[in-house]
Design a protein around this motif. Structure first.
Motif, mmCIF file in Angstrom:
data_model
loop_
_atom_site.group_PDB
_atom_site.id
_atom_site.type_symbol
_atom_site.label_atom_id
_atom_site.label_comp_id
_atom_site.label_asym_id
_atom_site.label_seq_id
_atom_site.Cartn_x
_atom_site.Cartn_y
_atom_site.Cartn_z
ATOM 1 N N PHE A 133 0.823 -1.200 0.000
ATOM 2 C CA PHE A 133 0.000 0.000 0.000
ATOM 3 C C PHE A 133 0.864 1.259 0.000
ATOM 4 O O PHE A 133 0.672 2.178 -0.801
ATOM 5 C CB PHE A 133 -0.933 -0.016 1.200
ATOM 6 C CG PHE A 133 -1.872 1.152 1.255
ATOM 7 C CD1 PHE A 133 -2.982 1.200 0.429
ATOM 8 C CD2 PHE A 133 -1.655 2.202 2.136
ATOM 9 C CE1 PHE A 133 -3.857 2.273 0.475
ATOM 10 C CE2 PHE A 133 -2.519 3.276 2.199
ATOM 11 C CZ PHE A 133 -3.628 3.312 1.353
ATOM 12 N N GLU A 134 1.833 1.312 0.926
ATOM 13 C CA GLU A 134 2.717 2.473 1.011
ATOM 14 C C GLU A 134 3.542 2.622 -0.267
ATOM 15 O O GLU A 134 3.784 3.737 -0.740
ATOM 16 C CB GLU A 134 3.648 2.339 2.227
ATOM 17 C CG GLU A 134 2.941 2.358 3.568
ATOM 18 C CD GLU A 134 2.337 3.716 3.878
ATOM 19 O OE1 GLU A 134 2.747 4.715 3.249
ATOM 20 O OE2 GLU A 134 1.444 3.770 4.741
ATOM 21 N N GLU A 135 3.975 1.497 -0.824
ATOM 22 C CA GLU A 135 4.764 1.536 -2.060
ATOM 23 C C GLU A 135 3.945 2.133 -3.208
ATOM 24 O O GLU A 135 4.458 2.922 -4.012
ATOM 25 C CB GLU A 135 5.236 0.120 -2.420
ATOM 26 C CG GLU A 135 6.156 0.088 -3.650
ATOM 27 C CD GLU A 135 6.644 -1.318 -3.960
ATOM 28 O OE1 GLU A 135 7.180 -1.510 -5.061
ATOM 29 O OE2 GLU A 135 6.471 -2.201 -3.092
ATOM 30 N N LYS A 136 2.672 1.758 -3.264
ATOM 31 C CA LYS A 136 1.808 2.284 -4.316
ATOM 32 C C LYS A 136 1.598 3.788 -4.142
ATOM 33 O O LYS A 136 1.595 4.547 -5.125
ATOM 34 C CB LYS A 136 0.461 1.565 -4.289
ATOM 35 C CG LYS A 136 -0.414 1.890 -5.491
ATOM 36 C CD LYS A 136 -1.639 1.006 -5.536
ATOM 37 C CE LYS A 136 -2.463 1.273 -6.788
ATOM 38 N NZ LYS A 136 -3.656 0.404 -6.868
ATOM 39 N N ILE A 137 1.429 4.224 -2.895
ATOM 40 C CA ILE A 137 1.282 5.659 -2.622
ATOM 41 C C ILE A 137 2.522 6.420 -3.076
ATOM 42 O O ILE A 137 2.432 7.463 -3.732
ATOM 43 C CB ILE A 137 1.024 5.895 -1.118
ATOM 44 C CG1 ILE A 137 -0.361 5.382 -0.733
ATOM 45 C CG2 ILE A 137 1.148 7.384 -0.777
ATOM 46 C CD1 ILE A 137 -0.661 5.485 0.737
ATOM 47 N N ASN A 138 3.705 5.894 -2.721
ATOM 48 C CA ASN A 138 4.954 6.557 -3.106
ATOM 49 C C ASN A 138 5.107 6.625 -4.617
ATOM 50 O O ASN A 138 5.590 7.620 -5.166
ATOM 51 C CB ASN A 138 6.146 5.824 -2.486
ATOM 52 C CG ASN A 138 6.197 5.974 -0.974
ATOM 53 O OD1 ASN A 138 5.700 6.954 -0.427
ATOM 54 N ND2 ASN A 138 6.783 5.000 -0.298
ATOM 55 N N GLU A 139 4.688 5.562 -5.307
ATOM 56 C CA GLU A 139 4.773 5.544 -6.763
ATOM 57 C C GLU A 139 3.866 6.612 -7.381
ATOM 58 O O GLU A 139 4.273 7.344 -8.286
ATOM 59 C CB GLU A 139 4.372 4.168 -7.293
ATOM 60 C CG GLU A 139 4.429 4.065 -8.817
ATOM 61 C CD GLU A 139 3.931 2.715 -9.319
ATOM 62 O OE1 GLU A 139 3.841 2.556 -10.550
ATOM 63 O OE2 GLU A 139 3.617 1.852 -8.485
ATOM 64 N N ASP A 153 4.080 18.334 -0.757
ATOM 65 C CA ASP A 153 4.453 17.004 -0.270
ATOM 66 C C ASP A 153 3.644 16.669 0.980
ATOM 67 O O ASP A 153 3.746 17.342 2.009
ATOM 68 C CB ASP A 153 5.952 16.984 0.047
ATOM 69 C CG ASP A 153 6.458 15.571 0.320
ATOM 70 O OD1 ASP A 153 5.626 14.681 0.547
ATOM 71 O OD2 ASP A 153 7.685 15.369 0.306
ATOM 72 N N ASN A 154 2.820 15.626 0.888
ATOM 73 C CA ASN A 154 2.011 15.183 2.030
ATOM 74 C C ASN A 154 2.449 13.806 2.529
ATOM 75 O O ASN A 154 1.611 13.015 2.985
ATOM 76 C CB ASN A 154 0.530 15.149 1.636
ATOM 77 C CG ASN A 154 -0.050 16.525 1.413
ATOM 78 O OD1 ASN A 154 0.089 17.402 2.251
ATOM 79 N ND2 ASN A 154 -0.697 16.731 0.271
ATOM 80 N N GLN A 155 3.752 13.514 2.456
ATOM 81 C CA GLN A 155 4.226 12.187 2.854
ATOM 82 C C GLN A 155 4.052 11.903 4.338
ATOM 83 O O GLN A 155 4.113 10.744 4.749
ATOM 84 C CB GLN A 155 5.699 12.022 2.449
ATOM 85 C CG GLN A 155 5.892 11.847 0.949
ATOM 86 C CD GLN A 155 7.317 11.452 0.608
ATOM 87 O OE1 GLN A 155 8.192 11.444 1.463
ATOM 88 N NE2 GLN A 155 7.557 11.128 -0.649
#
Length: 244
Positions: free
Chosen positions: A1-7, A25-27
């Motif tokens: 999930f986090e990987e998809k968000i970062n992508e 940037d809303n990381q």
């Protein structure tokens, strides 16, 4: 999930960079910032988003001297879209007395909330778009007028869900756009604003979470394509409720 968000964030930043658009940037907003339904932000997430927007505005925009109403300014100026606490909004207006400030809020029923809303927007916002008004024809439009603003543009669903209101300062020439006919199940209000003799199209949207994403996007794309030959300046804002 986090990987998809970062992508997705990387792709969005790359697109913004290529178009010369600023990227916020809303990381710091992660899964702990979502509500139980995992669709909307909880109080923690809303707080982070507000701080991110506030920091962006302070660092990027508030020191700019663009003035939309200055006759000696040849630039197009800029618009500020904010979702901040009332004191931040007041300070933003003080720092930008001649710029256009527009905002969107999901009010989750405007009934019995108009008085508080008036105190927030008075002299602070030029264009206010409101989603989930939850009104029907039994509520007269005169009940929701705000001093200093044109009579609001209105689209009702029913008293239990949906609905849009759009308020525009009385000093800004505006009109609702009706040439393009959208399906009746779409909650969208397109309207025109005249700013320094330039015409802008604003498109305010409330998309229910249950509405098909592709159906919604196809219709919004067709709407924007229809008006693209008329308006060079476009703003789309609202609740899209689209999960990636």
């Amino acid at each position: 999930f986090e990987e998809k968000i970062n992508e997705v964030n990387r792709k969005m930043k790359s697109l913004c960079d290529s178009k010369g658009i600023s990227f916020i940037d809303n990381q710091n907003i992660d899964q702990s910032c979502l509500n139980r339904g995992r669709l909307l932000l909880n109080r923690k997430g809303t707080s982070f988003l507000t701080k991110n927007l506030s920091n962006f505005l302070k660092s990027k925009w508030l020191n700019k001297s663009n003035d939309l109403s200055s006759p000696n300014n040849n630039s197009k100026g800029y618009l500020l879209n904010v979702s901040l606490e009332i004191n931040d909004l007041r300070n933003l207006r003080k720092s930008n007395p001649h710029n256009i400030i527009f905002s969107y809020i999901n009010i989750n029923s405007i009934r019995n909330k108009l008085e508080n809303l008036c105190s927030i927007v008075a002299d602070n916002v030029d264009i206010l778009c409101i989603g989930e008004t939850k009104l029907d024809h039994s509520f007269p439009i005169s009940q929701f007028c705000i001093a200093g603003f044109h009579k609001p543009y209105r689209l009702d669903k029913n008293r239990n869900r949906g609905g849009i209101l759009v308020y525009v300062k009385s000093t800004l020439p505006s009109r609702m756009l009706t040439r393009y006919k959208l399906p009746i199940d779409l909650q969208v209000i397109p309207f025109e604003i005249n700013i320094r003799k330039e015409k802008w199209i604003f498109v305010t949207i409330y998309k229910p979470p249950v509405q098909n994403n592709q159906y919604f996007l196809n219709n919004i794309t067709e709407l924007l394509d229809f008006y693209s030959s008329i308006y060079d300046n476009k703003v789309v804002l609202g609740d899209f409720n689209i999960t990636m």
